[in-house]
Design an enzyme around this catalytic site. Sequence first.
Site, PDB file in Angstrom:
ATOM      1  N   GLU A   1      11.695  -3.483  -4.689  1.00 33.75           N
ATOM      2  CA  GLU A   1      12.044  -3.331  -6.111  1.00 33.75           C
ATOM      3  C   GLU A   1      13.229  -2.379  -6.262  1.00 33.75           C
ATOM      4  O   GLU A   1      14.199  -2.653  -6.983  1.00 33.75           O
ATOM      5  CB  GLU A   1      10.855  -2.759  -6.903  1.00 33.75           C
ATOM      6  CG  GLU A   1       9.661  -3.685  -7.029  1.00 33.75           C
ATOM      7  CD  GLU A   1       8.628  -3.478  -5.946  1.00 33.75           C
ATOM      8  OE1 GLU A   1       9.010  -3.046  -4.823  1.00 33.75           O
ATOM      9  OE2 GLU A   1       7.441  -3.769  -6.201  1.00 33.75           O
TER      10      GLU A   1
ATOM     11  N   GLY B   1       4.546  10.011  -1.188  1.00 36.84           N
ATOM     12  CA  GLY B   1       5.294   9.508  -2.344  1.00 36.84           C
ATOM     13  C   GLY B   1       4.755  10.020  -3.668  1.00 36.84           C
ATOM     14  O   GLY B   1       5.501  10.505  -4.529  1.00 36.84           O
ATOM     15  N   ARG B   2       3.433   9.944  -3.852  1.00 33.26           N
ATOM     16  CA  ARG B   2       2.859  10.326  -5.152  1.00 33.26           C
ATOM     17  C   ARG B   2       2.721  11.844  -5.310  1.00 33.26           C
ATOM     18  O   ARG B   2       2.200  12.316  -6.320  1.00 33.26           O
ATOM     19  CB  ARG B   2       1.518   9.615  -5.371  1.00 33.26           C
ATOM     20  CG  ARG B   2       0.519   9.795  -4.238  1.00 33.26           C
ATOM     21  CD  ARG B   2      -0.646   8.810  -4.358  1.00 33.26           C
ATOM     22  NE  ARG B   2      -1.532   8.860  -3.190  1.00 33.26           N
ATOM     23  CZ  ARG B   2      -1.333   8.161  -2.083  1.00 33.26           C
ATOM     24  NH1 ARG B   2      -0.289   7.359  -1.964  1.00 33.26           N
ATOM     25  NH2 ARG B   2      -2.185   8.234  -1.079  1.00 33.26           N
TER      26      ARG B   2
ATOM     27  N   LYS C   1      11.449   7.094  -0.931  1.00 35.27           N
ATOM     28  CA  LYS C   1      11.102   7.793   0.303  1.00 35.27           C
ATOM     29  C   LYS C   1      11.526   6.964   1.517  1.00 35.27           C
ATOM     30  O   LYS C   1      12.158   7.462   2.429  1.00 35.27           O
ATOM     31  CB  LYS C   1       9.591   8.061   0.315  1.00 35.27           C
ATOM     32  CG  LYS C   1       9.113   8.754   1.569  1.00 35.27           C
ATOM     33  CD  LYS C   1       7.642   9.110   1.471  1.00 35.27           C
ATOM     34  CE  LYS C   1       7.154   9.580   2.842  1.00 35.27           C
ATOM     35  NZ  LYS C   1       5.743   9.941   2.859  1.00 35.27           N
TER      36      LYS C   1
ATOM     37  N   HIS D   1      -7.189   5.441 -32.769  1.00 35.59           N
ATOM     38  CA  HIS D   1      -7.063   4.266 -33.645  1.00 35.59           C
ATOM     39  C   HIS D   1      -6.953   2.987 -32.842  1.00 35.59           C
ATOM     40  O   HIS D   1      -6.495   1.963 -33.352  1.00 35.59           O
ATOM     41  CB  HIS D   1      -5.853   4.452 -34.566  1.00 35.59           C
ATOM     42  CG  HIS D   1      -5.994   5.676 -35.420  1.00 35.59           C
ATOM     43  ND1 HIS D   1      -6.627   5.652 -36.640  1.00 35.59           N
ATOM     44  CD2 HIS D   1      -5.656   6.970 -35.193  1.00 35.59           C
ATOM     45  CE1 HIS D   1      -6.640   6.881 -37.148  1.00 35.59           C
ATOM     46  NE2 HIS D   1      -6.061   7.695 -36.285  1.00 35.59           N
TER      47      HIS D   1
ATOM     48  N   LYS E   1       2.371  -6.846  -0.689  1.00 29.86           N
ATOM     49  CA  LYS E   1       3.803  -6.793  -0.371  1.00 29.86           C
ATOM     50  C   LYS E   1       4.150  -7.873   0.651  1.00 29.86           C
ATOM     51  O   LYS E   1       5.158  -8.576   0.523  1.00 29.86           O
ATOM     52  CB  LYS E   1       4.155  -5.432   0.245  1.00 29.86           C
ATOM     53  CG  LYS E   1       4.279  -4.289  -0.715  1.00 29.86           C
ATOM     54  CD  LYS E   1       4.791  -3.050   0.041  1.00 29.86           C
ATOM     55  CE  LYS E   1       4.592  -1.788  -0.769  1.00 29.86           C
ATOM     56  NZ  LYS E   1       4.888  -0.562  -0.028  1.00 29.86           N
TER      57      LYS E   1
ATOM     58  N   GLU F   1      -4.415   5.603  -6.075  1.00 27.47           N
ATOM     59  CA  GLU F   1      -3.812   5.276  -4.778  1.00 27.47           C
ATOM     60  C   GLU F   1      -4.348   6.234  -3.709  1.00 27.47           C
ATOM     61  O   GLU F   1      -4.411   5.894  -2.531  1.00 27.47           O
ATOM     62  CB  GLU F   1      -2.274   5.347  -4.862  1.00 27.47           C
ATOM     63  CG  GLU F   1      -1.584   4.530  -3.783  1.00 27.47           C
ATOM     64  CD  GLU F   1      -0.067   4.442  -3.949  1.00 27.47           C
ATOM     65  OE1 GLU F   1       0.611   5.470  -3.784  1.00 27.47           O
ATOM     66  OE2 GLU F   1       0.444   3.340  -4.235  1.00 27.47           O
TER      67      GLU F   1
END
Length: 524
Positions: free
Chosen positions: A193, A245-246, A187, A362, A490, A331
């Site tokens: 990253e 963003g999400r 965005k 399990h 950050k 978030e």
Amino acid sequence: MWDALKAKAEAVSGRAILGLFDDTRADAFAVQTQHMRFDYSKTNIDAETRDMLLELASSAGVAARRDAMFSGNKINETEGRAVLHTALRNLDGGPVLVDGEDVMPGVLETLDRMEAYANEIRGGAITDVVNIGIGGSDLGPAMAVQALSPYHDGPRCHFVSNVDGAHIADTLRGLDAKTTLVIVASKTFTTIETMTNARTARAWMLDHDGDPSAQFAALSTNLEKTSEFGIPAERVFGFEDWVGGRYSMWGPIGLSLMMAVGPDGFRAFLRGGQDMDTHFRAAEGAENMPLMLALVGIWHRQVLGHASRAVLPYDQRLGQLPAYFQQLEMESNGKSVTMDGGAVPVESGPVVWGAPGTNGQHAFYQLIHQGTSVIPCEFMIACAGHEPELRHHHDLLVANCFAQSEALMRGRTLDEARAKIADKFDGDELERQAAHRVFAGNRPSTTLIYPKLDPFTLGQIVALYEHRVSVEGVILGINSYDQWGVELGKELATALQPIVEGDASADDKDGSTRALVSYLHMNR
Ligand code: F6P
């Protein structure tokens, strides 16, 4: 209302959920639409509690806030932005105004451009698509591409998010740079990253006879940065700051999904989301699925105090859904300050985690059944799988899913435990052994059941949870659409980089960080 709800919780804490069932409860404590059924009857919510929760929602102004969101009001107040991911799936194109301007022509034009480009790639020589992004620019499309694998008829899709070089190295190894398309999804187009991975991918492509000038596309709101990076405008798919963003997989960030399943499949996904929007806006009170999902969440977290909730899809292809929900929910609602700057009066959103069944059974279900903390569980299951020839697998899957919610509710008493092993033990040993086999039961769960995990249904599920998050956020009085909590880390990482590289001193850092830096420098 919080006090009244807590008093109610106290008053009903000792009763058995199983004892609440009569001939009507299963239907009365479920929301069923034309497309899915949400069952919350295996919780300790009764009619009075539900009325109180609905009153809580209404006094918090949920309906008004919902309408303000769909109308393009700037409900993301700390960033001064509208919240309009719903416009991305508004396929009928009815006007949606931001600052008096209809955003729909732009949305539909971008969708058309995405479709033309996706068709070009699907019909061309590209065999592999690598989506480079992180958080909302990764989790949604990665989850959906896996979820809809039976519908894939396009290039193979890969996802690189972590700045750990292992991720991109492992992904690119084995790919042919001449037939790979790299999509840089960000965005902001500044996320460290993503930009680091994008530069590494470009260098790899150059080194391996690919052509980055033709084989890179960008998805972003920052057209200046995409052009600086060298991606030509015709391969840049933009969106606006009113898409969080999400919440962004419905637009350009979903391009990899569109390439995998094709424009028609992608449109079916959008239609599923849009149909849930229509339901959310129109359904009243207890008939409203996102509202009830949210209120069950509020009851478990803020009223009863259960710190986490498990998302348990009995659907292998929804393996990445818990991670996707983690960002969506944590978030959005992991905040302790209300919209007006005060303290949130109750707990913030819960820890969200999970894994597909039956694998989780399990691994961690032991703790869910017999641990000391109650973990509300959210089961999901399709009526049919995509492998008709393996129907017996699906029947087993469903049986396991239903069995788990039944076991959580029912439990096993000491008498029952004794009876189970009375032929093997007696006396003190019988007592000792039986104690280990007791299940407290009375552990709440919900089940979302849908016909089949197709693109439409996936759109429904994602939009359902988005609206759930928004309702919970309104009730908590917080802004679900900012994420200041990610900033400090950050900033400190940026400051630490030269120290890690050995170009700056760690002297002003705390003792632990200094010692870690020193150990690192001595051992690399
Ligand atoms: O670090 C948090 C965050 O801002 C998320 O909200 C977002 O989804 C992610 O980083 C990626 O951001 P971008 O799409 O701008 O690269």
